[in-house]
Design a protein around this motif. Structure first.
Motif, PDB file in Angstrom:
ATOM      1  N   GLU A 103      26.069   2.084  30.527  1.00 53.76           N
ATOM      2  CA  GLU A 103      26.649   0.740  30.616  1.00 53.76           C
ATOM      3  C   GLU A 103      27.583   0.446  29.449  1.00 53.76           C
ATOM      4  O   GLU A 103      28.618  -0.194  29.627  1.00 53.76           O
ATOM      5  CB  GLU A 103      25.538  -0.318  30.655  1.00 53.76           C
ATOM      6  N   GLU A 104      27.253   0.918  28.253  1.00 52.05           N
ATOM      7  CA  GLU A 104      28.049   0.603  27.067  1.00 52.05           C
ATOM      8  C   GLU A 104      29.216   1.564  26.852  1.00 52.05           C
ATOM      9  O   GLU A 104      30.178   1.208  26.176  1.00 52.05           O
ATOM     10  CB  GLU A 104      27.157   0.605  25.827  1.00 52.05           C
ATOM     11  N   ASN A 105      29.146   2.782  27.401  1.00 50.49           N
ATOM     12  CA  ASN A 105      30.139   3.797  27.058  1.00 50.49           C
ATOM     13  C   ASN A 105      30.890   4.393  28.241  1.00 50.49           C
ATOM     14  O   ASN A 105      31.921   5.020  28.043  1.00 50.49           O
ATOM     15  CB  ASN A 105      29.471   4.935  26.279  1.00 50.49           C
ATOM     16  N   LEU A 106      30.374   4.249  29.439  1.00 48.05           N
ATOM     17  CA  LEU A 106      31.009   4.859  30.607  1.00 48.05           C
ATOM     18  C   LEU A 106      31.276   3.795  31.664  1.00 48.05           C
ATOM     19  O   LEU A 106      30.879   3.925  32.816  1.00 48.05           O
ATOM     20  CB  LEU A 106      30.110   5.967  31.177  1.00 48.05           C
ATOM     21  N   GLN A 107      31.972   2.742  31.276  1.00 47.08           N
ATOM     22  CA  GLN A 107      32.200   1.624  32.179  1.00 47.08           C
ATOM     23  C   GLN A 107      33.006   2.030  33.408  1.00 47.08           C
ATOM     24  O   GLN A 107      32.869   1.438  34.460  1.00 47.08           O
ATOM     25  CB  GLN A 107      32.934   0.482  31.464  1.00 47.08           C
ATOM     26  N   LEU A 108      33.852   3.016  33.273  1.00 43.91           N
ATOM     27  CA  LEU A 108      34.670   3.442  34.407  1.00 43.91           C
ATOM     28  C   LEU A 108      33.801   4.157  35.437  1.00 43.91           C
ATOM     29  O   LEU A 108      32.759   4.721  35.114  1.00 43.91           O
ATOM     30  CB  LEU A 108      35.786   4.359  33.923  1.00 43.91           C
ATOM     31  N   ASN A 109      34.249   4.177  36.671  1.00 47.08           N
ATOM     32  CA  ASN A 109      33.491   4.835  37.730  1.00 47.08           C
ATOM     33  C   ASN A 109      33.899   6.285  37.931  1.00 47.08           C
ATOM     34  O   ASN A 109      33.534   6.888  38.923  1.00 47.08           O
ATOM     35  CB  ASN A 109      33.671   4.066  39.043  1.00 47.08           C
ATOM     36  N   ASN A 110      34.642   6.855  37.016  1.00 51.50           N
ATOM     37  CA  ASN A 110      35.143   8.215  37.195  1.00 51.50           C
ATOM     38  C   ASN A 110      34.315   9.228  36.406  1.00 51.50           C
ATOM     39  O   ASN A 110      34.837  10.002  35.626  1.00 51.50           O
ATOM     40  CB  ASN A 110      36.625   8.301  36.817  1.00 51.50           C
ATOM     41  N   TYR A 111      33.011   9.216  36.632  1.00 57.48           N
ATOM     42  CA  TYR A 111      32.147  10.181  35.968  1.00 57.48           C
ATOM     43  C   TYR A 111      31.003  10.586  36.895  1.00 57.48           C
ATOM     44  O   TYR A 111      30.614   9.861  37.799  1.00 57.48           O
ATOM     45  CB  TYR A 111      31.586   9.624  34.650  1.00 57.48           C
ATOM     46  N   GLU A 112      30.523  11.782  36.652  1.00 56.99           N
ATOM     47  CA  GLU A 112      29.286  12.285  37.248  1.00 56.99           C
ATOM     48  C   GLU A 112      28.402  12.671  36.073  1.00 56.99           C
ATOM     49  O   GLU A 112      28.908  13.079  35.018  1.00 56.99           O
ATOM     50  CB  GLU A 112      29.555  13.525  38.111  1.00 56.99           C
ATOM     51  N   TYR A 113      27.101  12.565  36.236  1.00 61.86           N
ATOM     52  CA  TYR A 113      26.233  12.948  35.127  1.00 61.86           C
ATOM     53  C   TYR A 113      24.989  13.673  35.619  1.00 61.86           C
ATOM     54  O   TYR A 113      24.578  13.532  36.767  1.00 61.86           O
ATOM     55  CB  TYR A 113      25.857  11.736  34.267  1.00 61.86           C
ATOM     56  N   VAL A 114      24.434  14.449  34.691  1.00 60.72           N
ATOM     57  CA  VAL A 114      23.170  15.128  34.924  1.00 60.72           C
ATOM     58  C   VAL A 114      22.306  14.927  33.680  1.00 60.72           C
ATOM     59  O   VAL A 114      22.835  14.801  32.571  1.00 60.72           O
ATOM     60  CB  VAL A 114      23.376  16.634  35.232  1.00 60.72           C
ATOM     61  N   ILE A 115      21.010  14.870  33.885  1.00 62.30           N
ATOM     62  CA  ILE A 115      20.054  14.723  32.790  1.00 62.30           C
ATOM     63  C   ILE A 115      19.192  15.976  32.744  1.00 62.30           C
ATOM     64  O   ILE A 115      18.545  16.312  33.739  1.00 62.30           O
ATOM     65  CB  ILE A 115      19.132  13.496  32.998  1.00 62.30           C
ATOM     66  N   PHE A 116      19.191  16.674  31.601  1.00 61.67           N
ATOM     67  CA  PHE A 116      18.267  17.784  31.367  1.00 61.67           C
ATOM     68  C   PHE A 116      17.172  17.271  30.444  1.00 61.67           C
ATOM     69  O   PHE A 116      17.443  16.900  29.297  1.00 61.67           O
ATOM     70  CB  PHE A 116      18.956  18.966  30.660  1.00 61.67           C
ATOM     71  N   ASP A 117      15.939  17.264  30.916  1.00 63.00           N
ATOM     72  CA  ASP A 117      14.832  16.785  30.083  1.00 63.00           C
ATOM     73  C   ASP A 117      13.535  17.428  30.560  1.00 63.00           C
ATOM     74  O   ASP A 117      13.390  17.715  31.750  1.00 63.00           O
ATOM     75  CB  ASP A 117      14.719  15.262  30.165  1.00 63.00           C
ATOM     76  N   ASP A 118      12.606  17.631  29.631  1.00 68.34           N
ATOM     77  CA  ASP A 118      11.295  18.159  30.007  1.00 68.34           C
ATOM     78  C   ASP A 118      10.297  17.034  30.258  1.00 68.34           C
ATOM     79  O   ASP A 118       9.211  17.276  30.760  1.00 68.34           O
ATOM     80  CB  ASP A 118      10.763  19.132  28.953  1.00 68.34           C
ATOM     81  N   ASP A 119      10.661  15.811  29.909  1.00 67.00           N
ATOM     82  CA  ASP A 119       9.839  14.650  30.232  1.00 67.00           C
ATOM     83  C   ASP A 119      10.368  14.031  31.520  1.00 67.00           C
ATOM     84  O   ASP A 119      11.504  14.282  31.923  1.00 67.00           O
ATOM     85  CB  ASP A 119       9.889  13.619  29.103  1.00 67.00           C
ATOM     86  N   THR A 120       9.552  13.196  32.137  1.00 65.06           N
ATOM     87  CA  THR A 120       9.949  12.624  33.426  1.00 65.06           C
ATOM     88  C   THR A 120      10.130  11.112  33.370  1.00 65.06           C
ATOM     89  O   THR A 120      10.153  10.464  34.416  1.00 65.06           O
ATOM     90  CB  THR A 120       8.896  12.963  34.503  1.00 65.06           C
ATOM     91  N   ASP A 121      10.296  10.561  32.186  1.00 61.71           N
ATOM     92  CA  ASP A 121      10.388   9.101  32.072  1.00 61.71           C
ATOM     93  C   ASP A 121      11.805   8.597  32.339  1.00 61.71           C
ATOM     94  O   ASP A 121      12.478   8.031  31.503  1.00 61.71           O
ATOM     95  CB  ASP A 121       9.860   8.617  30.721  1.00 61.71           C
ATOM     96  N   MET A 122      12.245   8.815  33.581  1.00 64.99           N
ATOM     97  CA  MET A 122      13.570   8.382  34.036  1.00 64.99           C
ATOM     98  C   MET A 122      13.403   7.241  35.033  1.00 64.99           C
ATOM     99  O   MET A 122      12.324   7.000  35.552  1.00 64.99           O
ATOM    100  CB  MET A 122      14.311   9.546  34.708  1.00 64.99           C
ATOM    101  N   LEU A 123      14.495   6.572  35.302  1.00 74.01           N
ATOM    102  CA  LEU A 123      14.492   5.484  36.271  1.00 74.01           C
ATOM    103  C   LEU A 123      14.615   6.042  37.681  1.00 74.01           C
ATOM    104  O   LEU A 123      15.162   7.129  37.889  1.00 74.01           O
ATOM    105  CB  LEU A 123      15.658   4.541  35.988  1.00 74.01           C
ATOM    106  N   LEU A 124      14.138   5.304  38.663  1.00 75.68           N
ATOM    107  CA  LEU A 124      14.257   5.744  40.055  1.00 75.68           C
ATOM    108  C   LEU A 124      15.718   5.948  40.448  1.00 75.68           C
ATOM    109  O   LEU A 124      16.042   6.850  41.212  1.00 75.68           O
ATOM    110  CB  LEU A 124      13.606   4.722  40.988  1.00 75.68           C
ATOM    111  N   SER A 125      16.605   5.143  39.894  1.00 77.94           N
ATOM    112  CA  SER A 125      18.032   5.273  40.210  1.00 77.94           C
ATOM    113  C   SER A 125      18.643   6.552  39.642  1.00 77.94           C
ATOM    114  O   SER A 125      19.750   6.927  40.010  1.00 77.94           O
ATOM    115  CB  SER A 125      18.804   4.061  39.679  1.00 77.94           C
ATOM    116  N   GLN A 126      17.917   7.254  38.758  1.00 75.02           N
ATOM    117  CA  GLN A 126      18.431   8.476  38.135  1.00 75.02           C
ATOM    118  C   GLN A 126      17.857   9.747  38.752  1.00 75.02           C
ATOM    119  O   GLN A 126      18.239  10.845  38.358  1.00 75.02           O
ATOM    120  CB  GLN A 126      18.115   8.460  36.630  1.00 75.02           C
ATOM    121  N   VAL A 127      16.993   9.621  39.721  1.00 71.85           N
ATOM    122  CA  VAL A 127      16.286  10.784  40.258  1.00 71.85           C
ATOM    123  C   VAL A 127      17.247  11.837  40.813  1.00 71.85           C
ATOM    124  O   VAL A 127      16.998  13.034  40.665  1.00 71.85           O
ATOM    125  CB  VAL A 127      15.216  10.362  41.296  1.00 71.85           C
TER     126      VAL A 127
END
Length: 158
Positions: A103-127
């Motif tokens: 929200e603070e750094n990628l306001q534009l809609n021209n990005y894709e992202y991936v999360i690499f983590d060994d923990d699972t404390d992510m939001l449902l919207s990030q699944v």
């Protein structure tokens, strides 16, 4: 002409760029020549994701920047998530910190992202953007392959 899509990797360090097996092989058995806290193989795997930029989403924060580069990371590190102060509240998880960064750094809609983590404390919207890395073995080729699909990066060599 459409703006170029940014490909962002939210990267946890412990359990992803190193692992239980790697620590055992390098520290106890002394089978590897790796020095420091990062598995060179994991860094080589990350480097396969050419054109991506990294945001460190780890308690390593700013400290992971130069050691990752010293271990051969070629991808640019564009940011760090300082999430440690937020963990004092029971309702905050790493996923909240990633969402806040977006929200603070990628306001534009021209990005894709991936999360690499060994923990699972992510939001449902990030699944759909989350790659759960097994901390016992660390980052693997199958994790990179999943990230390619999420980021819509296709191997043009075939």
């Amino acid at each position: 002409m459409e703006p170029k899509i940014k490909h962002i990797i939210f990267l946890d360090v412990d359990g992803v760029c190193n692992s239980e097996d790697w620590y055992y092989r390098s520290r106890v058995l002394k089978e590897t020549q790796d020095k420091g806290d990062f598995d060179f193989h994991a860094i080589e795997l990350l480097n396969q994701l050419e054109g991506c930029e990294i945001v460190i989403s780890s308690s390593w924060g700013n400290m992971a920047d130069s050691p990752l580069k010293a271990h051969g990371l070629k991808l640019p590190i564009i940011g760090h998530i300082d999430h440690t102060p937020y963990y004092s509240a029971n309702w905050i998880c790493r996923g909240n910190c990633i969402e806040k960064y977006i929200e603070e750094n990628l306001q534009l809609n021209n990005y894709e992202y991936v999360i690499f983590d060994d923990d699972t404390d992510m939001l449902l919207s990030q699944v759909d953007n989350f790659v759960h890395v097994d901390s016992k073995v660390g980052l693997q080729q199958s994790d990179i392959d999943k990230a390619r699909k999420i980021l819509q990066l296709y191997d043009n060599s075939n």
